[in-house]
Design a protein around this motif. Structure first.
Motif, mmCIF file in Angstrom:
data_model
loop_
_atom_site.group_PDB
_atom_site.id
_atom_site.type_symbol
_atom_site.label_atom_id
_atom_site.label_comp_id
_atom_site.label_asym_id
_atom_site.label_seq_id
_atom_site.Cartn_x
_atom_site.Cartn_y
_atom_site.Cartn_z
ATOM 1 N N ASP A 145 -3.070 2.243 -9.111
ATOM 2 C CA ASP A 145 -1.776 2.780 -9.545
ATOM 3 C C ASP A 145 -0.810 1.657 -9.882
ATOM 4 O O ASP A 145 -0.093 1.712 -10.889
ATOM 5 N N ASP A 172 -2.572 11.275 0.586
ATOM 6 C CA ASP A 172 -2.324 11.227 -0.860
ATOM 7 C C ASP A 172 -1.862 12.587 -1.355
ATOM 8 O O ASP A 172 -1.056 12.691 -2.276
ATOM 9 N N THR A 223 -9.838 7.346 -3.588
ATOM 10 C CA THR A 223 -10.221 5.982 -3.306
ATOM 11 C C THR A 223 -11.741 5.963 -3.296
ATOM 12 O O THR A 223 -12.371 6.970 -2.980
ATOM 13 N N ASP A 248 0.806 -1.229 0.000
ATOM 14 C CA ASP A 248 0.000 0.000 0.000
ATOM 15 C C ASP A 248 0.836 1.276 0.000
ATOM 16 O O ASP A 248 0.314 2.353 -0.264
ATOM 17 N N ARG A 249 2.135 1.154 0.338
ATOM 18 C CA ARG A 249 2.962 2.355 0.404
ATOM 19 C C ARG A 249 3.419 2.798 -0.977
ATOM 20 O O ARG A 249 4.043 2.016 -1.690
ATOM 21 N N PRO A 250 3.139 4.057 -1.329
ATOM 22 C CA PRO A 250 3.597 4.534 -2.635
ATOM 23 C C PRO A 250 5.128 4.551 -2.734
ATOM 24 O O PRO A 250 5.678 4.483 -3.833
ATOM 25 N N GLU A 253 -3.160 9.680 -13.528
ATOM 26 C CA GLU A 253 -2.606 9.565 -12.172
ATOM 27 C C GLU A 253 -2.545 10.906 -11.447
ATOM 28 O O GLU A 253 -2.658 10.954 -10.228
ATOM 29 N N ASP A 297 1.806 13.109 -0.624
ATOM 30 C CA ASP A 297 2.619 12.452 -1.645
ATOM 31 C C ASP A 297 2.603 13.244 -2.949
ATOM 32 O O ASP A 297 3.628 13.385 -3.609
ATOM 33 N N ASP A 305 -7.129 2.896 -4.432
ATOM 34 C CA ASP A 305 -6.419 3.888 -5.238
ATOM 35 C C ASP A 305 -4.995 3.433 -5.528
ATOM 36 O O ASP A 305 -4.481 3.575 -6.625
ATOM 37 N N ARG A 306 -4.381 2.809 -4.518
ATOM 38 C CA ARG A 306 -3.017 2.312 -4.689
ATOM 39 C C ARG A 306 -3.008 1.099 -5.634
ATOM 40 O O ARG A 306 -2.131 0.984 -6.497
#
Lengths: 452, 452
Positions: free
Chosen positions: A87, A237, A128, A54-56, A120, A240, A83-84
């Motif tokens: 991506d 988010d 999400t 889950d970590r970007p 993106e 980030d 959402d992750r």
């Protein structure tokens, strides 16, 4: 995923037996080869593996997932924040992504497809679909009961959407006000005169970040044209996204196309490609300096002494220009200055450039005088005129640099480009060609009849 | 202040009768003279005036408060978020700040004094002392009761500190887990194996931002050396800090000392001062180019044609250098590259510079050949040698630019400076002087015996 203070919904976000934080595990895995990382991830408990994925920051996620056995990969993707997950799937090889996607449940597929439809860097790409919604008629106790039930499956429970009969967003209420309110009172009372700030999925991430920051929000609803909620963008988010924007801006200002991934993980030829474009454009524009110099060939041959100061003068113009540009790029990005303020900026930069140019011009004059007086170099009998030419050239070029550097971002914005594309090398190139013309024009005016 | 989704503790954060958001009111007031803004603020209800003053975007707050009648100013400051109140008092004229401070209650004075002791860009300067703390022995119901009582007076209630007998931070628990838990269970169970991530008041804001982002937190506890909580830094303060860092980085990279306030609000002479420093340092360093040129005076006189390409070659070195620098500054800031990775970067930049240099060199060769063939300019009988000199010079200088530009941030970090101080103008200056030497050395090697 918005976790709480030092924690998360997710048991896996806590440090485990060995006291490792998820962020540390991510860092450790990133340092391994994809194969080794996949092997390690394969041995982790689901809850922890999902927290890592889950970590970007875990940029190897797509590659690592592709190396896992398909059923396990599907199982993990299904539990990731949507959402992750979207991506990561978008980053994957199409074949592998297709196989994982095909094995997911129809509900997950539908919401992922909705997320994948948006770029993106838009609200749709950042959101999400895991929000909490209640009827507008619900009581405080109803909403709290709902929150208790869904707490573990939703990305954020700190805000609840209240929907009207048509399913449109009527109001948002906050958990903090819910816990302080009387249980049998209507939830809508906690949001009485509010009109929620919302965005559409196409909204740019910079605008999303700015709204969240300006209104001090923890999350921002994304709605369709009819006002029905589609998803929610959370503050983490946005953090980030802000960091990604920051990196892009610095890289753009340095004259590089944004890399989009960590430096050492960018392929050699991809990096060359991202740099070659601007470098070539600038090189071709800078060729005009050679043409300008050719134009003044006779003057150069007669007064070689003039060439000694060309690098000094040109670079001063470029430096003052890149100062002005960096100030205006940020002022525009922060909304401190608008397009219509261009003339106010010009009226500041013109005198600022003149003062700065006069300072450098004075230093330049002193330098030539000193070298002449101390016998370090002989500029010839007309050294006073040469010193005057250099000083006047500096005033002219630094003033032009400040003015051109400050106006370029406005021009780019006006033409529909990102003002942050006004890179330091771009400004320097712009100033170099004009700077040479300014210098030689001044030289001709001052030295005509003596040296020229 | 961390508000909730679109809302706040504060009734005033909602749009009022006329449907204005606080952020819009702030923008409107900012556009007025301080006197007019003070008059408008003076007529607002307390709760709304406080909400406006609490916004960091309201940069006129200090000036406006000073214009209000003292009792009213004191009354408003007492209700502001403490971290923001401290910032505003610090900005004020000392006289006025002293008078307001003196009229505040002793408790507020004490916590403000504690906040004012820390620099604005440290955790101590960003934190608020309005956190929620309970005994480690409390039950879930106890903590929820406490939260209901203090909800309106605390900046964030989404996390609660659990303190041991000595008053030290033992664990943090989140509101979302509290509402989902059984009321009579011990609160500490919600935080079982957790070791909270904490910072000290002296921690730099960049580190605070990085921790909050890496660990996806909504807030971060600030503790003293004994582990007793002093305050809490919330995610919205971090958003503001990140944006401030972003601005500083872009300005620094443009070669300006960070302004610290909006462009149009910065005084003319303050702006000159912030730009003159770097501009002068760079100018003095760039004077070495004049010395280098003087050194090659004979060659210049014999082959004026060489001077035509000096701006082109120097700027290409500067451009490739600023590209490399911008990439490495961000890679270092994001922790993607560490100090010990310098040789890995050098091993990438060396071939990258050579490839890019070869590209530009080829274009340069073609340019000279074309001009000669088309009769646009006559470079003399040795034009092939000249074209070779320019091409080889480009390869050498672009390679040197990439290498120097990528190593400079490492060097600065090693010496204890901020790597972001490696501005584009700084790199260009560094490359210019060396570039000239490289160019003339190559020219001597190739043209010796013919032109030179």
């Amino acid at each position: 995923m918005v976790n709480d203070l030092l924690a998360g919904v997710n048991a896996g976000a806590r440090p485990g037996k060995r006291g490792l934080y998820i962020a540390d595990i991510v860092e450790m895995l990133q340092a391994l080869t994809p194969e080794a990382a996949a092997a390690k991830l394969g041995r982790m408990a689901d809850v922890r593996a999902v927290a890592v994925l889950d970590r970007p920051e875990f940029t190897a996620a797509a590659e690592v997932l592709a190396l896992l056995p398909l059923p396990r990969a599907v199982h993990l993707v299904a539990q990731m924040a949507e959402d992750r997950a979207a991506d990561v799937l978008a980053e994957m090889d199409e074949d592998v992504a297709g196989r994982i996607f095909g094995a997911l449940s129809p509900e997950v597929r539908t919401s992922l497809r909705r997320l994948l439809a948006w770029p993106e860097d838009s609200a749709g790409g950042m959101m999400t679909t895991e929000f909490v919604a209640a009827r507008v008629s619900a009581s405080v106790a109803d909403v709290l009961d709902l929150l208790r039930t869904v707490e573990r499956s939703r990305e954020t429970v700190y805000s609840v959407f209240l929907l009207d009969e048509r399913g449109c967003l009527d109001a948002t209420i906050s958990l903090r006000r819910l816990i302080a309110a009387a249980p049998d009172s209507p939830a809508i009372d906690l949001a009485r005169d509010r009109t929620p700030v919302t965005v559409t999925p196409a909204t740019d991430r910079e605008v999303v970040a700015d709204l969240i920051r300006r209104h001090d929000l923890l999350a921002l609803p994304v709605v369709d044209d009819a006002g029905r909620p589609l998803g929610i963008v959370t503050v983490d988010d946005v953090l980030d996204a802000l960091v990604a924007e920051h990196t892009e801006d610095v890289q753009k200002f340095g004259g590089v196309e944004a890399l989009g991934r960590p430096y050492l993980e960018t392929g050699f030829f991809e990096m060359i490609r991202k740099r070659a474009g601007w470098l070539s454009v600038l090189f071709l524009s800078e060729m005009l300096t050679a043409s300008a110099m050719q134009h003044y060939e006779d003057e150069l041959a007669r007064a070689v002494v003039l060439t000694l100061f060309i690098p000094l003068i040109m670079s001063s113009g470029g430096n003052s220009g890149s100062q002005a540009t960096s100030l205006i790029i940020r002022a525009l990005a922060m909304g401190q200055v608008r397009l219509r303020d261009w003339w106010r900026v010009a009226l500041r930069e013109l005198p600022a450039g003149m003062v700065l140019g006069a300072m450098l011009g004075t230093v330049g004059f002193i330098r030539i005088t000193a070298w002449q007086a101390l016998g370090l170099y002989d500029y010839g009998s007309h050294w006073v005129l040469i010193a005057t030419t250099v000083s006047a050239g500096l005033v002219g070029i630094v003033t032009f640099g400040s003015l051109a550097g400050s106006m370029l971002p406005f021009l780019l914005q006006k033409l529909g480009f990102d003002p942050a594309s006004a890179s330091a090398p771009f400004v320097a190139t712009l100033v170099d060609v004009t700077g040479l013309v300014i210098y030689f024009t001044i030289a001709l005016a001052i030295l005509s009849g003596t040296l020229l």
